[in-house]
Design a protein around this motif. Structure first.
Motif, short mmCIF file in Angstrom:
data_model
loop_
_atom_site.label_atom_id
_atom_site.label_comp_id
_atom_site.label_asym_id
_atom_site.label_seq_id
_atom_site.Cartn_x
_atom_site.Cartn_y
_atom_site.Cartn_z
N ALA A 284 5.26 6.23 6.06
CA ALA A 284 5.44 5.89 4.85
C ALA A 284 5.45 4.28 4.63
O ALA A 284 5.19 3.88 3.48
N CYS A 285 5.95 3.58 5.77
CA CYS A 285 5.91 2.06 5.48
C CYS A 285 4.58 1.39 6.11
O CYS A 285 4.19 0.04 5.63
N GLY B 114 12.62 11.52 11.41
CA GLY B 114 12.99 10.07 10.62
C GLY B 114 12.20 9.15 11.07
O GLY B 114 11.38 8.41 10.06
N VAL B 115 11.80 8.76 12.14
CA VAL B 115 11.09 7.71 12.58
C VAL B 115 9.70 7.89 12.16
O VAL B 115 9.06 6.91 12.03
N SER C 78 5.28 3.92 0.68
CA SER C 78 5.93 3.03 0.04
C SER C 78 4.76 2.36 -1.27
O SER C 78 3.64 2.44 -0.91
N LEU D 287 9.17 7.38 8.48
CA LEU D 287 9.32 6.23 7.96
C LEU D 287 8.13 5.41 8.66
O LEU D 287 7.48 4.44 7.80
#
Length: 638
Positions: A552-553, A545-546, A566, A549
């Motif tokens: 993606a960000c 998850g990290v 994103s 994330l």
């Protein structure tokens, strides 16, 4: 030649950039040979089958190691077997995973491209280039490798003294080495079959070889353990190697009987042919030219040098207390699982890259290689972060039973964390080696880079073994393979596949940063969890998850195919990539004309959007931009 492929189905249009009109790119590609450019669905199915069977083989490999740990522990008996295990490890790298594939996949790719060009007048079945390649290479391979296997059996005592001079029980190691040395011939045949089948677009049987191999080892060990002890595992190596050949032989025979091009093949866009049969260059089956010493020597030296890291590790660990070699072995087996999974996509696409280069399309090969490298880096970094975050729990879950006690768990977990630091380098070396050797040309640079990394491993390992024991040896391994990966990456821009080294290197550094953050988060979350299975699961979920994330960000993270990003990052990247051209000021327009233009835009939104799309779209013959996402196995996004 029709551009509709078996995989894509009838009625579908050809890929963008390939014009089907008469006398166009399709006709010219038919005259000079067919490049295998399978559709995304075919590659995804091949990758899925390979991943599934590789996972089954990995699970069976863990079960094999668990059986060895349960019945023989991590002592002198296991150390003796693992010294003998060096022979199949070395042989599998040379004859199955690296050298054989790097030599024969491009060879079969060129032969299949020549076959796809069509039969010449008066050509018979005996003149088929694929069969000619088999006739010229397989008998020589069998004779040579059989002689090497006989030499290893006869010289087993000297080999054991060379590999592990401080071993507590050398006689047991000699017996096990003589049993495992018989697998060299079987591995050579299995590697030959795997390379030929992958070049033909058949991935099921090659992916199943390690399933058969581990089944043979496990079954033989369980049946013969009582009378023969650890020698039963060595006999299982020989039995499993034979099963690797038997599981592939029927598929290879079926492929060699046919003369059609591989499934899901299609012509590529027209371009210069710089290598291969269409250019009048040497063909793999013409007198064995491709497999002459000058062609295969760089690949063989590279594979031997790469596998020599294991020899250095066991040589340096043999004087250490009993069990050090076993701790290194168990830690390496578990830590390298993420690397094995990450290289699946590169293994599947390697024949595609080789066939693309044979047809003279290095730009398509470059796009695929760069995409595969980034995807492999994502997989291996997520796996390495999980291994570092939950190493004690993973080792306890897998091995702590029977003769393998808590002290062995702690020692193996510490070594495994250090090994994981070099996993990205291991993956990059494996993937970039395919990039270097896919053009079937003699390249000595990869072997030289591997030699520099091996020297770093030897020097650092000699010092690290004195200071930190097995963990110091593992750290030297990570250092040496990282040095090799950096050298291969820096030299890739001058090779047959001209990789954008700077952009790729920046992307890998940013992904490594994401892996560092994910490792810390996974360690913090898994530390308070007591059950090992639950702790490992928590670490894996948090790390994944990290990491995703971050990708993606963060605006500076590289674009990875098949991963989300994103909207803000997409807009920032679009603004950074938009051309900044100076425009001359337009003459003032009348107010009524501007009003008419605005009314037209409001009343005709579809026409306006269509016109903008047509103006923004690149010509059909232009390649896809390097820094934009391209779906797996498909042409440029329009």
């Amino acid at each position: 030649m029709s551009t509709v492929t078996k995989d894509s189905g009838a009625g579908k249009t050809p890929e963008a950039g390939v014009k089907p009109e008469a006398g166009g790119a399709s006709a010219r590609a038919s005259r000079r040979g067919v490049a295998w450019a399978p559709s995304g669905g075919f590659l995804m199915r091949a990758a899925f089958v390979t991943a599934a069977l590789t996972a089954v083989g990995a699970v069976l490999g863990l079960l094999r190691d668990q059986i060895l740990a349960r019945y023989f522990g991590a002592g002198a008996e296991t150390d003796a077997f693992l010294v003998a295990w060096t022979v199949p490890e070395f042989a599998s790298t040379l004859l199955i995973e690296d050298a054989m594939a790097l030599i024969l996949v491009p060879a079969f790719a060129r032969a299949l491209a020549r076959r796809g060009a069509g039969a010449e007048p008066g050509e018979t079945l005996l003149a088929d280039p694929v069969r000619a390649l088999v006739r010229h290479t397989m008998p020589r391979l069998v004779v040579t490798v059989a002689a090497v296997a006989a030499l290893l059996v006869a010289g087993a005592p000297e080999l054991v003294d060379l590999l592990a001079p401080g071993l507590p029980d050398p006689a047991l190691a000699v017996d096990c080495t003589r049993l495992t040395a018989t697998c060299v011939l079987s591995f050579a045949l299995a590697g030959y079959c795997s390379a030929a089948l992958r070049a033909h677009g058949s991935f099921l049987a090659p992916a199943a070889i390690y399933v058969a191999y581990n089944v043979g080892i496990i079954g033989t060990t369980l049946v013969l353990r009582e009378p023969f002890g650890v020698r039963a595992a060595a006999a299982g190596v020989a039995a499993g190697a034979v099963l690797m050949v038997l599981v592939q032989a029927p598929s290879l025979v079926r492929e060699l009987r046919g003369r059609s091009t591989p499934p899901a093949s299609r012509p590529v866009a027209d371009g210069p042919v710089t290598d291969g049969p269409a250019a009048g260059g040497p063909v793999a089956g013409d007198g064995g030219t491709l497999l002459a010493l000058g062609m295969i020597a760089p690949v063989v030296v590279f594979a031997l040098t790469r596998q020599s890291q294991t020899l250095i590790e066991r040589f340096l660990a043999s004087p250490l207390p009993a069990g050090a070699i076993s701790h290194l072995n168990y830690a390496q087996k578990v830590a390298q699982l993420p690397m094995t999974v990450s290289l699946i996509l590169c293994t599947v696409s390697f024949p595609v890259v080789a066939r693309t280069l044979a047809a003279g399309d290095p730009e398509a090969a470059r796009r695929r290689v760069e995409r595969d490298l980034l995807l492999a880096a994502v997989v291996v970094l997520v796996g390495a972060s999980t291994v570092i975050a939950a190493a004690p729990q993973i080792v306890e879950l897998l091995f702590q039973r029977g003769a393998f006690d808590a002290a062995d768990t702690a020692a193996t977990a510490g070594v495994m964390r250090v090994y994981a630091l070099g996993l990205l380098g291991q993956t990059m070396v494996g993937a970039l080696a395919r990039c270097y050797f896919s053009a079937a040309r003699p390249l000595w640079y990869p072997a030289a880079a591997m030699g520099c990394g091996l020297s770093a491993t030897a020097v650092a390992g000699a010092a690290g073994a004195q200071l930190w024991g097995a963990a110091g040896i593992a750290g030297a391994n990570a250092l040496g393979i990282t040095v090799t990966a950096v050298m291969l990456l820096c030299g890739a821009r001058r090779q047959a596949v001209p990789i954008d080294v700077r952009r790729l290197g920046e992307g890998l550094l940013r992904l490594a940063t994401a892996g560092a953050w994910a490792t810390g988060a996974g360690w913090l979350c898994a530390r308070p969890v007591t059950p090992p299975l639950l702790a490992a699961a928590v670490a894996a979920l948090v790390v994944t998850g990290v990491f995703l994330l971050f990708v993606a960000c963060v605006a500076t993270a590289p674009d990875i195919p098949l991963l989300p990003r994103s909207r803000s990052r997409s807009r920032s990247r679009s603004r950074a990539e938009s051309p900044r051209t100076s425009r001359s000021p337009s003459p003032p327009r009348s107010r009524s004309r501007a009003a008419r233009g605005s009314r037209t835009a409001r009343t005709s939104p579809r026409r306006t959007l269509h016109a903008r799309a047509r103006r923004a779209a690149p010509p059909a013959a232009d390649p896809a931009p390097v820094d934009r996402d391209v779906p797996l196995g498909r042409g440029p996004v329009r």
